[in-house]
Design an enzyme around this catalytic site. Structure first.
Site, PDB file in Angstrom:
ATOM      1  CB  CYS A  88      -1.095   0.051   1.295  1.00  0.00           C
ATOM      2  SG  CYS A  88      -1.457  -1.059   0.739  1.00  0.00           S
ATOM      3  CD  GLU A  90      -1.920   3.740   3.470  1.00  0.00           C
ATOM      4  OE1 GLU A  90      -2.908   3.775   4.007  1.00  0.00           O
ATOM      5  OE2 GLU A  90      -1.788   3.171   2.798  1.00  0.00           O
ATOM      6  NE  ARG A 116      -9.923   6.599  -6.231  1.00  0.00           N
ATOM      7  CZ  ARG A 116      -9.607   5.572  -5.681  1.00  0.00           C
ATOM      8  NH1 ARG A 116      -9.942   5.310  -4.927  1.00  0.00           N
ATOM      9  NH2 ARG A 116      -7.413   5.506  -6.047  1.00  0.00           N
ATOM     10  CB  CYS A 122      -6.156  -1.877   4.467  1.00  0.00           C
ATOM     11  SG  CYS A 122      -4.720  -2.132   4.038  1.00  0.00           S
TER      12      CYS A 122
END
Length: 289
Positions: A88, A90, A116, A122
């Site tokens: 991801c 991050e 977005r 997550c």
């Protein structure tokens, strides 16, 4: 991994239509400050510049993230989608920060491509945050707008993983280090020996206020070192008014040398900006790590 575009749009509709009133918002949630808003903007610019997918399309790089280190430096990354669990955004940003010398993190955020906006981490990312940076703040969307919350609050009653195994619940992980105990003043680890020896008794800060009284001097080493201290004086002055005496109390020689060092921490600092010259003394106690 990030939600699909369709899943995210459905969640956003719930939020904007007022149907997510019962969404859990941790008690540590607070409005963003200017630095956190700048962090969001860095993540947005990063993914806008580097996404490989058009609107409503799947792609390899669809999320950007930015992390702020304890010294306010900011680092960015993008995700690398792969069915085996490509990292991801991050985690990429955290790796980039570490590679450039950052050891303690202040805040992190992820932003989706094509407007977005901010997207919460997550489950895997949340566990990583708790394991390595439980007191880092995470910027998340809430029904009331963007908020920053403690990483540990995103995993209530979790256990931390360490290379030695799983640790039991430690209530101290759920305390905001900025409010649990004396105020924190953060330092680069290169100043540790000077502070310990007493050759450095002042620190000059820009937009990083302190207060008189007990304090914790936190050195961003790995692991971090904490020295109990007392702030004995705070003087507000212009950068141009810093003196040779200020410089010598920081282990330097001249005011010009001090101003040059400050530019390394605050590149946009001008002579007409106001700074705080903070005088401190460490307490005669055992160091905490």
């Amino acid at each position: 991994m990030e939600p699909t575009c369709a899943a995210w749009k459905a969640l956003r509709r719930l939020l904007t239509e007022g149907k997510a009133e019962n969404v859990y918002v941790p008690s540590s949630a607070r409005d963003l400050d200017d630095d956190e808003r700048e962090l969001v903007e860095l993540a947005r610019r990063t993914i806008d510049a580097h996404t490989d997918a058009g609107p409503d399309q799947d792609g390899i790089h669809t999320m950007g993230a930015a992390v702020m280190a304890a010294d306010y430096r900011m680092f960015a990354g993008v995700n690398l989608y792969h069915f085996t669990g490509g990292p991801c955004a991050e985690l990429v940003a955290l790796g980039a920060a570490r590679a450039q010398g950052a050891r303690q993190m202040r805040c992190i955020v992820a932003v989706g491509n094509h407007g977005r906006g901010v997207i919460g981490p997550c489950g895997r990312d949340r566990q990583v945050f708790v394991d390595y940076y439980p007191t880092m703040r995470v910027i998340v969307p809430t029904p009331a707008g963007l908020r920053s919350v403690l990483a540990a609050d995103l995993m209530p009653l979790t256990q931390r993983w360490t290379p030695e195994g799983m640790n039991g619940l430690d209530p101290s992980l759920y305390q905001d280090p900025e409010t649990a105990g004396p105020p924190i003043i953060r330092f680069n680890p290169r100043y540790l020996e000077g502070v310990r020896s007493g050759t450095k008794t002042k620190t000059t800060r820009f937009r990083d206020p302190a207060q008189l009284g007990p304090a914790r001097l936190v050195f961003e080493s790995d692991p971090e070192v904490v020295l109990p201290a007392e702030v004995t004086g705070i003087r507000h002055c212009l950068v141009s008014d810093l003196t040779n005496q200020d410089a010598q109390a920081e282990g330097l020689t001249t005011a010009a040398e001090l101003r040059e060092g400050l530019k390394g921490h605050y590149p946009d600092l001008a002579g007409t900006d106001e700074v705080d010259v903070i005088t401190f003394q460490i307490n005669d106690k055992t160091d905490a790590a």
